[in-house]
Design a protein around this motif. Structure first.
Motif, PDB file in Angstrom:
ATOM      1  N   VAL A 205     -25.306  76.154  43.514  1.00 23.37           N
ATOM      2  CA  VAL A 205     -24.434  75.271  42.733  1.00 23.37           C
ATOM      3  C   VAL A 205     -23.581  74.429  43.691  1.00 23.37           C
ATOM      4  N   THR A 206     -23.750  73.116  43.629  1.00 23.96           N
ATOM      5  CA  THR A 206     -23.048  72.236  44.574  1.00 23.96           C
ATOM      6  C   THR A 206     -22.072  71.314  43.860  1.00 23.96           C
ATOM      7  N   ARG A 207     -21.084  70.842  44.603  1.00 25.80           N
ATOM      8  CA  ARG A 207     -20.137  69.841  44.099  1.00 25.80           C
ATOM      9  C   ARG A 207     -20.291  68.602  44.967  1.00 25.80           C
ATOM     10  N   GLY A 208     -19.754  67.475  44.464  1.00 24.55           N
ATOM     11  CA  GLY A 208     -19.866  66.173  45.115  1.00 24.55           C
ATOM     12  C   GLY A 208     -19.949  66.114  46.629  1.00 24.55           C
ATOM     13  N   ASN A 209     -18.931  66.602  47.318  1.00 25.60           N
ATOM     14  CA  ASN A 209     -18.904  66.399  48.773  1.00 25.60           C
ATOM     15  C   ASN A 209     -19.432  67.589  49.574  1.00 25.60           C
TER      16      ASN A 209
END
Ligand code: AVW
Length: 257
Positions: A205-209
């Motif tokens: 699970v990744t976020r924008g930066n």
């Protein structure tokens, strides 16, 4: 100073009648069985309480071994949800939002034992028949505390029963998504039975930066830690995509990543 502070923070409050631990556990157990009727005939909430209490009542709250919960694990009967089991590490909120909204995958906390104990704290005292829900040792205060030993035992049983394709949702916003000291890394992965499991599918699970990808060295360690007979795959999935999927009841599970 420090030992006084620990002693004060550990001052217990005995459970009082209607909010007593037994009532909470039996009520949650019956609520779960009412929602999962097919499991009702093979599970008895009173028996589950007795096995649970037997693990820690009368024991020092820093001396409850993992094996103390063996009778509790034996008291519960649930068929494993082959191809639908979801493991997680440092993704607690999003996994449970996900399984709450989509019924395709099942975490430990969606099984009878995990559901009943989730969010509870409990302990007793040496030679006492009282139970407490406050003033119990914290997770890292001592290793053999009743809550930590329970989750270690329940996690081992959940992982041992895993079958088919299993999914693990890991956190791509931290440097080490696969931590060998976590329950997932230290217990569950080691209990995977290669004769029952076909594949391990990691959802990162990744976020924008975020800079962490499936190439992360900790994930290479995970790949090497599992039996080579298992198929390993990893997919980076934006957190926003999972959240959109959670909030859209029309979106089928299989399209979330
Ligand atoms: P986690 P895991 N202090 O997100 O892989 C207090 O690290 O370990 O994932 N509470 C703690 C601590 C700590 N240092 N470490 C862990 N916890 C408790 C069962 C806390 O309640 C499922 F099947 C935290 O939210 C997953 O596949 C929870 O443990 C796997 O184990 C998870 O810690 C997740 O365990």
């Amino acid at each position: 100073g420090v030992s006084v502070a620990v002693a004060l923070s550990r001052r217990n409050c005995a459970d009082s009648n209607d909010s007593d631990l037994r009532t909470v556990i039996i009520t949650k157990c019956k609520t779960y069985l009412a929602a999962h009727e097919e499991k009702s005939s093979s599970n008895n909430c009173e028996e589950i309480w007795t096995a649970f209490a037997g693990a820690f009542v009368g024991r020092d709250p820093c001396d409850v071994p993992v094996e103390a919960y063996d009778p509790l694990v034996r008291a519960v009967s649930e068929k494993p949800a082959c191809n639908r089991m979801l493991f997680w590490s440092k993704t607690k909120d999003i996994v449970h939002q996900f399984t709450e909204s989509k019924k395709c995958l099942v975490t430990l906390e969606d099984t009878l034992l995990g559901f009943v104990m989730n969010d509870l704290t409990w302990c007793s005292k040496n030679n006492s028949n009282e139970t407490f829900t406050t003033g119990c040792p914290g997770w890292i205060e001592c290793e053999k505390n009743p809550v930590r030993s329970f989750w270690n035992r329940a996690s081992a049983a959940f992982a041992e029963s895993a079958c088919g394709d299993v999914t693990a949702m890991l956190n791509g916003s931290i440097a080490t998504p696969f931590n060998v000291n976590s329950i997932f890394g230290s217990i569950e992965v080691k209990k995977f039975d290669p004769s029952r499991i076909r594949a391990l599918k990691v959802v990162l699970v990744t976020r924008g930066n975020d800079t962490v990808t499936c190439d992360n060295s900790s994930l290479q360690h995970l790949r090497e830690a599992i039996d080579p007979k298992l198929t390993y795959s990893c997919k980076e999935v934006p957190r926003s995509k999972i959240l959109d999927c959670i909030s859209d009841p029309e979106k089928p599970c299989g399209d979330c990543w």
